[in-house]
Design an enzyme around this catalytic site. Structure first.
Site, PDB file in Angstrom:
ATOM      1  NE  ARG A  78      -3.227   2.573   2.719  1.00  0.00           N
ATOM      2  CZ  ARG A  78      -3.191   3.397   3.770  1.00  0.00           C
ATOM      3  NH1 ARG A  78      -2.553   3.060   4.868  1.00  0.00           N
ATOM      4  NH2 ARG A  78      -3.807   4.561   3.729  1.00  0.00           N
ATOM      5  CG  HIS A 122      -1.248   8.922   3.715  1.00  0.00           C
ATOM      6  ND1 HIS A 122      -1.358   7.557   3.896  1.00  0.00           N
ATOM      7  CD2 HIS A 122      -0.891   9.417   4.924  1.00  0.00           C
ATOM      8  CE1 HIS A 122      -1.067   7.248   5.158  1.00  0.00           C
ATOM      9  NE2 HIS A 122      -0.771   8.367   5.804  1.00  0.00           N
ATOM     10  CD  GLU A 168      -4.860   7.099  10.479  1.00  0.00           C
ATOM     11  OE1 GLU A 168      -4.348   8.150  10.891  1.00  0.00           O
ATOM     12  OE2 GLU A 168      -4.516   5.975  10.899  1.00  0.00           O
ATOM     13  CE1 TYR A 299       0.266   2.530  13.643  1.00  0.00           C
ATOM     14  CE2 TYR A 299      -1.720   3.491  12.691  1.00  0.00           C
ATOM     15  CZ  TYR A 299      -0.419   3.057  12.557  1.00  0.00           C
ATOM     16  OH  TYR A 299       0.209   3.139  11.343  1.00  0.00           O
ATOM     17  CD  GLU A 388      -1.430   3.849   8.229  1.00  0.00           C
ATOM     18  OE1 GLU A 388      -1.107   4.230   9.367  1.00  0.00           O
ATOM     19  OE2 GLU A 388      -1.689   4.636   7.301  1.00  0.00           O
TER      20      GLU A 388
HETATM   21  C1  BG6 Z   1      -1.302   6.951  10.899  1.00  0.00           C
HETATM   22  C2  BG6 Z   1      -0.896   7.535   9.581  1.00  0.00           C
HETATM   23  O1  BG6 Z   1      -1.998   7.935  11.589  1.00  0.00           O
HETATM   24  O2  BG6 Z   1      -0.326   6.572  11.792  1.00  0.00           O
HETATM   25  C3  BG6 Z   1       0.554   7.301   9.213  1.00  0.00           C
HETATM   26  O3  BG6 Z   1      -1.754   7.126   8.559  1.00  0.00           O
HETATM   27  C4  BG6 Z   1       1.408   7.519  10.432  1.00  0.00           C
HETATM   28  O4  BG6 Z   1       0.876   8.148   8.152  1.00  0.00           O
HETATM   29  C5  BG6 Z   1       1.035   6.456  11.432  1.00  0.00           C
HETATM   30  O5  BG6 Z   1       2.782   7.540  10.201  1.00  0.00           O
HETATM   31  C6  BG6 Z   1       1.848   6.519  12.691  1.00  0.00           C
HETATM   32  O6  BG6 Z   1       1.751   7.772  13.270  1.00  0.00           O
HETATM   33  P1  BG6 Z   1       3.050   8.560  13.710  1.00  0.00           P
HETATM   34  O7  BG6 Z   1       2.566   9.871  14.195  1.00  0.00           O
HETATM   35  O8  BG6 Z   1       3.663   7.746  14.779  1.00  0.00           O
HETATM   36  O9  BG6 Z   1       3.901   8.649  12.505  1.00  0.00           O
END
Ligand code: BG6
Length: 488
Positions: A78, A122, A168, A299, A388
């Protein structure tokens, strides 16, 4: 315990990235500027002033990167397209060299049977459109985004099957329009909801074009989903969690899938005078399309309690609240003086006492992945692709030039096991794109917050050699793919 189902035979074992975070070549071959090219140069906005001018130089090294993917056995990759490479002014003149770059990348992926998953947006709207009409604040952006999307649909319809519209939307509207943390660097709740509605319309219109131009393709948004938990079984907290789920998740996803805003949140925004302007035809446009799959970026979730203005925290709970405020970069809770904010009095975010945190204070919650998939399956009933999931950590290059990232392996393995459990439960998961393939620029956190399977020899001050060094996790994931998850 129950025997787990196997991962589907054609499961898309993948990894992900985004244009601004990896490409570099920010002015090369006719590329225009994006709002991130501009914003990252405002002093004090990013970690040590890091930016994506060079990033990890993927623009020049994509062949080497794709070769590493192929050696790993990756089945899907991706990536996002930088709008300002394709249309340097946002609309009008098409830059063929920009298109050619992505065509080369896609051909290279296909040469090794790696399925391209192309993200249209993005976070990097062309600066020209920000200058001309404030970007997503104007309805003109709906047509311009559609024009851009159509260029890509026409060019790549026979080479790319999976497409992601917006990455997002919840995160970039909140950080950009409410928390003054991302471009366009605004703190205005009303503007956030207006821009968000316009982006919903842009999403729907692009999907309409997709149906016309890419009838055999699959398209969907990638949403930053986190399940919301009640602090405990006190019904006040349970109600707060319901509010949190509606406000932080359904507010977007109900629109994507059902073409309507959740009533409870709409009424709350009405009370606060921040509902977006709905023009005639808007709701019809939103209802006219439905995604083929849901992209899920996972996450962590969130834990909430009844708002602390009406339900003050007990003494022993104060610490949880402090931990949360001190560490969560995506803090969604308004300060007391913002008591007019839409979450008050709907819920208050707190730390979850059961969960450990990453070096950056993000809760580590693999079971939340299963809960997320279960909730999304039962509410929206669409196939899902994890677009992700991953761990941002400090990685050390040893004297032997190796990276022993066992912590990342543990993190990914625990999440994948929960995905397998969700599949066993009956959830339809078609793929998993770990964040990220190579190390990359972490927007506000510079290059030291590393996510990749492949280490990049550079730091925040220096581009260094930009050498690619596979980490321990690279070899681990390679074996997971080879065994289709049986070696988890
Ligand atoms: C997501 C994004 O929010 O999380 C990514 O789509 C991003 O682009 C990833 O890198 C991790 O967040 P961060 O702030 O730790 O880079």
């Amino acid at each position: 315990h129950t025997k787990l189902d196997d991962f589907p035979e054609n499961f898309l074992w993948g990894a992900a990235s985004a244009a601004y975070q990896i490409e570099g070549g920010w002015k090369e071959d006719g590329k225009g500027s994006s709002i991130w090219d501009t914003f990252s140069k405002i002093p004090g906005k990013t970690y040590k002033g890091t930016n994506g001018n060079v990033a990890v130089d993927h623009y020049h090294r994509y062949k080497e990167d794709v070769k590493l993917m192929a050696d790993m056995g990756l089945r899907a990759y991706r990536f996002s397209v930088a709008w300002s490479r394709i249309l340097p002014n946002g609309s009008g003149e098409i830059n063929d060299k920009g298109l050619q770059f992505y065509e080369n990348l896609i051909d290279e992926l296909r040469k090794y049977n790696i399925e391209p998953v192309l993200t249209l947006y993005h976070w990097d709207i062309p600066q020209a459109l920000q200058d001309a009409y404030q970007g997503w604040e104007s309805r003109q952006a709906i047509d311009d985004f559609n024009e851009y999307a159509r260029v890509l649909f026409k060019r790549f319809k026979n080479k790319v099957k999976y497409w992601v519209t917006f990455n997002e939307q919840n995160v970039f509207t909140a950080l950009g329009y409410r928390w003054e943390a991302h471009p366009p660097n605004i703190a205005n709740v009303k503007k956030m909801f207006e821009a968000n509605h316009i982006i919903n319309l842009a999403n729907a219109k692009a999907i309409q074009s997709f149906r016309e131009l890419v009838p055999n393709g699959r398209i969907g948004p990638s949403f930053g989903y986190g399940p919301i938990y009640p602090f405990d079984s006190n019904p006040n907290h349970v109600l707060a969690a319901l509010n949190g789920e509606e406000f932080q998740n359904h507010w977007w996803m109900d629109v994507y899938i059902h073409g309507k805003y959740p009533k409870v949140i709409w009424k709350q925004l009405e009370r606060l005078g921040v509902t977006p302007t709905i023009e005639s035809g808007d709701m019809e446009l939103l209802q006219s399309v439905k995604p083929d799959f849901l992209g899920v970026n996972y996450y962590h979730g969130g834990t909430v309690r009844a708002n602390k203005i009406e339900f003050p925290l007990k003494d022993e709970e104060q610490q949880l609240d402090k931990d949360f405020e001190a560490t969560d970069p995506y803090l969604m809770e308004p300060k007391e003086e913002q008591a007019q904010s839409p979450e008050v009095p709907m819920f208050t975010n707190v730390s979850n006492p059961y969960l450990e945190k990453t070096d950056w204070g993000w809760e580590i919650d693999p079971i939340g992945m299963r809960i997320a998939l279960r909730r999304l399956q039962s509410r929206y009933d669409l196939p899902m692709m994890i677009t992700e999931n991953g761990l941002g950590a400090f990685d050390e290059l040893t004297e032997n030039r190796e990276i022993e990232d066992q912590y990342r392996i543990d993190y990914l393995r625990e999440h994948l096991v929960e995905i397998q459990k969700a599949i066993t439960d009956g959830v339809d998961v078609i793929g998993y794109c770990a964040w990220s393939f190579t190390d990359l620029l972490s927007w506000l956190n510079g290059y030291r917050k590393r996510y990749g399977f492949v280490y990049i020899d550079r730091d925040d001050e220096n581009e260094k050699s930009l050498e690619r060094i596979p980490k321990k996790s690279y070899y681990w994931y390679k074996n997971i793919i080879k065994t289709n998850g049986k070696s988890l």
